[in-house]
Design a protein around this motif. Structure first.
Motif, PDB file in Angstrom:
ATOM      1  N   GLY A 146      -0.511  56.694  73.881  1.00  0.00           N
ATOM      2  CA  GLY A 146      -1.591  56.026  74.579  1.00  0.00           C
ATOM      3  C   GLY A 146      -2.610  57.062  75.040  1.00  0.00           C
ATOM      4  O   GLY A 146      -2.477  58.260  74.806  1.00  0.00           O
ATOM      5  N   ALA A 147      -3.648  56.598  75.716  1.00  0.00           N
ATOM      6  CA  ALA A 147      -4.713  57.493  76.151  1.00  0.00           C
ATOM      7  C   ALA A 147      -4.149  58.587  77.047  1.00  0.00           C
ATOM      8  O   ALA A 147      -3.525  58.316  78.048  1.00  0.00           O
ATOM      9  N   GLY A 148      -4.376  59.808  76.656  1.00  0.00           N
ATOM     10  CA  GLY A 148      -3.983  60.931  77.493  1.00  0.00           C
ATOM     11  C   GLY A 148      -2.529  61.301  77.388  1.00  0.00           C
ATOM     12  O   GLY A 148      -2.079  62.202  78.059  1.00  0.00           O
ATOM     13  N   ILE A 149      -1.737  60.612  76.576  1.00  0.00           N
ATOM     14  CA  ILE A 149      -0.310  60.894  76.503  1.00  0.00           C
ATOM     15  C   ILE A 149       0.073  61.078  75.057  1.00  0.00           C
ATOM     16  O   ILE A 149      -0.210  60.252  74.213  1.00  0.00           O
ATOM     17  N   ALA A 150       0.742  62.165  74.756  1.00  0.00           N
ATOM     18  CA  ALA A 150       1.233  62.376  73.400  1.00  0.00           C
ATOM     19  C   ALA A 150       2.639  62.914  73.463  1.00  0.00           C
ATOM     20  O   ALA A 150       2.954  63.749  74.299  1.00  0.00           O
ATOM     21  N   LEU A 151       3.493  62.451  72.614  1.00  0.00           N
ATOM     22  CA  LEU A 151       4.867  62.916  72.547  1.00  0.00           C
ATOM     23  C   LEU A 151       4.959  63.948  71.447  1.00  0.00           C
ATOM     24  O   LEU A 151       4.656  63.666  70.294  1.00  0.00           O
ATOM     25  N   VAL A 152       5.361  65.151  71.770  1.00  0.00           N
ATOM     26  CA  VAL A 152       5.454  66.221  70.793  1.00  0.00           C
ATOM     27  C   VAL A 152       6.893  66.660  70.693  1.00  0.00           C
ATOM     28  O   VAL A 152       7.518  66.993  71.698  1.00  0.00           O
ATOM     29  N   LEU A 153       7.437  66.636  69.507  1.00  0.00           N
ATOM     30  CA  LEU A 153       8.817  67.034  69.317  1.00  0.00           C
ATOM     31  C   LEU A 153       8.889  68.548  69.260  1.00  0.00           C
ATOM     32  O   LEU A 153       8.230  69.186  68.448  1.00  0.00           O
ATOM     33  N   ALA A 154       9.731  69.118  70.131  1.00  0.00           N
ATOM     34  CA  ALA A 154       9.805  70.568  70.237  1.00  0.00           C
ATOM     35  C   ALA A 154      10.474  71.163  69.017  1.00  0.00           C
ATOM     36  O   ALA A 154      11.481  70.669  68.554  1.00  0.00           O
ATOM     37  N   GLY A 155       9.930  72.281  68.518  1.00  0.00           N
ATOM     38  CA  GLY A 155      10.549  72.987  67.408  1.00  0.00           C
ATOM     39  C   GLY A 155      10.438  72.172  66.145  1.00  0.00           C
ATOM     40  O   GLY A 155       9.504  71.418  65.922  1.00  0.00           O
ATOM     41  N   PRO A 156      11.460  72.282  65.271  1.00  0.00           N
ATOM     42  CA  PRO A 156      11.446  71.524  64.028  1.00  0.00           C
ATOM     43  C   PRO A 156      11.626  70.058  64.314  1.00  0.00           C
ATOM     44  O   PRO A 156      12.088  69.673  65.379  1.00  0.00           O
ATOM     45  N   PRO A 157      11.279  69.180  63.358  1.00  0.00           N
ATOM     46  CA  PRO A 157      11.466  67.744  63.576  1.00  0.00           C
ATOM     47  C   PRO A 157      12.906  67.459  63.942  1.00  0.00           C
ATOM     48  O   PRO A 157      13.828  67.988  63.336  1.00  0.00           O
ATOM     49  N   VAL A 158      13.115  66.589  64.957  1.00  0.00           N
ATOM     50  CA  VAL A 158      14.468  66.330  65.427  1.00  0.00           C
ATOM     51  C   VAL A 158      14.959  65.006  64.889  1.00  0.00           C
ATOM     52  O   VAL A 158      14.199  64.092  64.634  1.00  0.00           O
ATOM     53  N   SER A 159      16.276  64.912  64.737  1.00  0.00           N
ATOM     54  CA  SER A 159      16.868  63.645  64.307  1.00  0.00           C
ATOM     55  C   SER A 159      17.010  62.731  65.493  1.00  0.00           C
ATOM     56  O   SER A 159      16.901  63.146  66.636  1.00  0.00           O
ATOM     57  N   ALA A 160      17.271  61.450  65.207  1.00  0.00           N
ATOM     58  CA  ALA A 160      17.356  60.465  66.263  1.00  0.00           C
ATOM     59  C   ALA A 160      18.375  60.879  67.284  1.00  0.00           C
ATOM     60  O   ALA A 160      19.471  61.264  66.978  1.00  0.00           O
ATOM     61  N   GLY A 161      17.999  60.741  68.556  1.00  0.00           N
ATOM     62  CA  GLY A 161      18.931  61.049  69.614  1.00  0.00           C
ATOM     63  C   GLY A 161      19.026  62.517  69.943  1.00  0.00           C
ATOM     64  O   GLY A 161      19.793  62.920  70.778  1.00  0.00           O
ATOM     65  N   THR A 189      15.586  65.177  78.537  1.00  0.00           N
ATOM     66  CA  THR A 189      16.296  65.678  77.368  1.00  0.00           C
ATOM     67  C   THR A 189      17.630  64.959  77.247  1.00  0.00           C
ATOM     68  O   THR A 189      18.284  64.661  78.243  1.00  0.00           O
ATOM     69  N   CYS A 190      18.019  64.673  76.013  1.00  0.00           N
ATOM     70  CA  CYS A 190      19.241  63.924  75.736  1.00  0.00           C
ATOM     71  C   CYS A 190      20.095  64.659  74.706  1.00  0.00           C
ATOM     72  O   CYS A 190      19.563  65.375  73.851  1.00  0.00           O
ATOM     73  N   PRO A 191      21.396  64.474  74.740  1.00  0.00           N
ATOM     74  CA  PRO A 191      22.272  65.093  73.736  1.00  0.00           C
ATOM     75  C   PRO A 191      21.951  64.581  72.337  1.00  0.00           C
ATOM     76  O   PRO A 191      21.494  63.446  72.155  1.00  0.00           O
ATOM     77  N   ASN A 192      22.202  65.411  71.347  1.00  0.00           N
ATOM     78  CA  ASN A 192      21.968  65.062  69.950  1.00  0.00           C
ATOM     79  C   ASN A 192      23.120  64.202  69.436  1.00  0.00           C
ATOM     80  O   ASN A 192      24.268  64.638  69.414  1.00  0.00           O
ATOM     81  N   VAL A 193      22.824  62.983  69.062  1.00  0.00           N
ATOM     82  CA  VAL A 193      23.846  62.067  68.572  1.00  0.00           C
ATOM     83  C   VAL A 193      24.108  62.270  67.081  1.00  0.00           C
ATOM     84  O   VAL A 193      25.248  62.319  66.629  1.00  0.00           O
ATOM     85  N   ALA A 194      23.040  62.400  66.311  1.00  0.00           N
ATOM     86  CA  ALA A 194      23.183  62.479  64.855  1.00  0.00           C
ATOM     87  C   ALA A 194      24.096  63.623  64.434  1.00  0.00           C
ATOM     88  O   ALA A 194      24.908  63.485  63.521  1.00  0.00           O
ATOM     89  N   ASP A 195      23.973  64.759  65.118  1.00  0.00           N
ATOM     90  CA  ASP A 195      24.769  65.922  64.735  1.00  0.00           C
ATOM     91  C   ASP A 195      26.239  65.783  65.117  1.00  0.00           C
ATOM     92  O   ASP A 195      27.072  66.582  64.673  1.00  0.00           O
ATOM     93  N   GLN A 196      26.570  64.805  65.945  1.00  0.00           N
ATOM     94  CA  GLN A 196      27.957  64.614  66.371  1.00  0.00           C
ATOM     95  C   GLN A 196      28.688  63.571  65.529  1.00  0.00           C
ATOM     96  O   GLN A 196      29.880  63.321  65.753  1.00  0.00           O
ATOM     97  N   LEU A 197      27.993  62.968  64.578  1.00  0.00           N
ATOM     98  CA  LEU A 197      28.607  61.919  63.776  1.00  0.00           C
ATOM     99  C   LEU A 197      29.381  62.512  62.605  1.00  0.00           C
ATOM    100  O   LEU A 197      29.007  63.547  62.057  1.00  0.00           O
ATOM    101  N   PRO A 198      30.443  61.835  62.184  1.00  0.00           N
ATOM    102  CA  PRO A 198      31.109  62.224  60.941  1.00  0.00           C
ATOM    103  C   PRO A 198      30.237  61.806  59.759  1.00  0.00           C
ATOM    104  O   PRO A 198      29.151  61.258  59.934  1.00  0.00           O
TER     105      PRO A 198
END
Length: 583
Positions: free
Chosen positions: A19-34, A53-62
């Motif tokens: 929205g106006a004045g707000i942008a979400l920027v993913l830190a570092g390389p593109p991150v996977s969901a969660g 900040t939230c824990p990475n879910v995708a990397d914890q999946l089998p």
């Protein structure tokens, strides 16, 4: 999780402008969901330097099976959307609320939403492979300043027991007695009480004792936190605030801890069953959690002629008014079992309720999508392999007009009508295969009627529905009408509470925003051999089978279904309904 080229799947990348004045920027390389390290680049000074900040879910999946990939991807994407919304809320909330505002209004609801999405991921994988464990702790996110990653003062929650090891020696052993000391200032007026889990466990093997103790301790902590929240929330929210903001999230957290307990025991001994229903807690006046009820009585019955006509929404200009009937018999085969593949998947006899089944002939608690799709069906149209089930009705077996809890003889309906209906406001779209549907609440008696629906009526009076047992006049038969929710979120086949992926139309018949109408299943059960004896005190002619502690209350009536129609048959259902035909 890998894409087809072998790289890790990253459904969100780059910058997303909110929205106006707000942008979400993913830190570092593109991150996977969660993954959740998300920085807010905002023009609002109050929000600069803080990020959730939230824990990475995708990397914890089998390794995700191909059959579950689409549903897992959808929910991983939802985790990113939830985090974006939370950071957007954070950026625009400067100055709002008290010192606990961020925790209560942003981080708490975010954890609840993430927990539901994570549970859906585990469910999706668990239907076709081993269900992943240890994901529950990934739901909680933190608020940090700048790049430090340290939690802000609002983030005062203590680490869960599984993150800190065994309790310190000076601590008392966990008891999980189902109560928690109300915090100072609540006046003792209300308290949350929960079923005692420890007392329902079998003998715990020594190899599982430490993990069981940790999770029992966590149950105590969860209850204490919920009572603290209750004490400080006076005046907050609307009439459903306590259920939605406190009791609902508490049940989700308890369910995860109870599941970990069962898993811990199941690794070294027989896995305990029937624990799932211990997750739900109730709100009571202090010291009055035990209602003292002993079962149904005459007060649970009503003369059907005294019941008002049930108002129905009027069909609008774009309504779909056709119907499609699937003929699947009356369970003359006597297919009944206490397993519920929706609420207690993989747990034999986990439902604590005896169900009648029609349709899919293999359906039980151990069913998978694959086993359902390969099974025969009692339906006349073999392309309908759906399962349809409801609690059995019990009547007196002694002829004295009484049906004591779980003691009466089950009686099968003389007629079962499975009817798919339209929507009063719009056309319907096809429901997906393996969509789970649940109507009513088997815990309604202790949940103060939450999610209960009126289901009882009599032939000749089917325009009147009541949540009490009806007294039908001479020549009239008992009827149960069980409507399924029919407003689908367009993404999920199931949800953590087995409800939030579907909703009922509102009073006008329209589906809530963000959902789409699918054919509504109505299960109508008629009984021509139920005793007509009038209730006398606790001597009653019939009851619906129910869970321990629910006292066979009539408002606990419920039903479930899993759609296993072929796509061709479902398209025929949609065509009949939208073209206003009777099929």
């Amino acid at each position: 999780m890998r894409n087809s080229s072998g790289g890790r799947f990253r459904p969100w990348s780059g910058a997303v402008f909110l929205g106006a004045g707000i942008a979400l920027v993913l830190a570092g390389p593109p991150v996977s969901a969660g993954t959740g390290v998300v920085r807010l680049d905002v023009s609002m000074k109050s929000a600069v330097g803080q990020t959730i900040t939230c824990p990475n879910v995708a990397d914890q999946l089998p390794e995700v099976p191909a059959a579950a990939q689409a549903e897992v991807d959808r929910n991983l994407a939802q985790l990113d959307e939830q985090l974006q919304e939370a950071n957007n809320r954070l950026a625009t909330s400067a100055g709002e609320g008290g010192p606990n505002f961020v925790q209560n209004a942003i981080l708490g609801p975010l954890a609840s939403k993430r927990g539901a999405a994570i549970d859906r991921i585990a469910l999706a994988i668990g239907r076709v492979a081993a269900r992943p464990t240890g994901l529950d702790g990934l739901a909680t996110c933190t608020l940090g300043g700048g790049n430090t990653g340290s939690p802000a003062p609002q983030d005062t929650g203590t680490p869960a027991p599984e993150d800190t090891g065994t309790p310190a020696p000076e601590q008392s052993p966990p008891t999980d007695d189902g109560t928690a000391t109300p915090p100072p200032g609540d006046g003792g007026a209300q308290t949350i009480t929960c079923p005692n889990v420890a007392d329902q466990l079998p003998e715990v093997p020594a190899a599982a004792q430490a993990e069981v103790d940790r999770n029992l301790a966590q149950l105590d902590e969860q209850l204490q936190e919920a009572n603290n929240r209750l004490a400080t929330s006076a005046g907050e929210g609307g009439p459903n605030f306590v259920q939605n903001a406190i009791l609902g999230p508490l049940a989700s957290k308890r369910g995860a801890a109870i599941d970990r307990i069962a898993l811990a025991i199941g690794r070294v001994a027989a896995r305990p069953t029937g624990l799932d229903d211990l997750a739900t807690c109730t709100l009571d006046a202090a010291g009055t959690s035990d209602t003292g009820a002993t079962g149904p009585s005459a007060a649970d019955f009503v003369d059907i002629e005294d019941v008002a006509v049930t108002e129905q929404p009027r069909a609008g200009e774009n309504a779909s008014t056709g119907t499609f009937v699937s003929q699947c018999g009356t369970n003359s085969e006597g297919r009944s079992n206490p397993g519920n593949v929706i609420t207690a998947p993989g747990v034999s006899e986990g439902a604590q309720t005896q169900y009648d089944y029609v349709g899919n002939m293999s359906a039980d608690a151990l069913s998978t999508n694959e086993s359902l799709a390969e099974s025969n069906t009692t339906c006349r149209n073999e392309a309908d392999q759906s399962t349809y089930f409801w609690p059995v009705l019990r009547v007196s077996g002694s002829g004295d007009g009484t049906a004591e809890a779980d003691g009466g003889a089950p009686v099968q309906p003389s007629q079962v009508r499975l009817e798919y209906r339209g929507n009063a406001d719009s056309e319907v779209t096809a429901a997906p295969q393996f969509l789970r549907m649940l109507s009513g609440d088997p815990r309604a008696a202790t949940n103060d009627g939450a999610n209960a629906r009126p289901t009882f009526t009599c032939t000749g009076f089917t325009d009147r529905l009541t949540d009490k047992y009806p007294i039908c006049p001479s020549g009239s038969d008992l009827v149960r009408v069980l409507d399924m929710p029919s407003c689908w979120d367009g993404q999920n086949l199931d949800s953590a509470d087995h409800r939030t992926h579907l909703a009922f139309p509102d009073e006008s018949g329209a589906c809530p925003s963000g959902t789409e109408a699918v054919p509504q299943l109505r299960i109508t059960l008629t009984y021509d051999d139920v005793p007509a004896a009038a209730p006398d005190g606790t001597d009653v002619p019939f009851v619906v089978d129910g869970l321990d502690g629910e006292q066979n209350s009539p408002n606990t009536d419920h039903a479930g279904s899993i759609n296993v129609m072929s796509k061709q048959l479902m398209n025929k259902v949609v065509d009949c309904v939208n073209s206003d035909r009777r099929c």
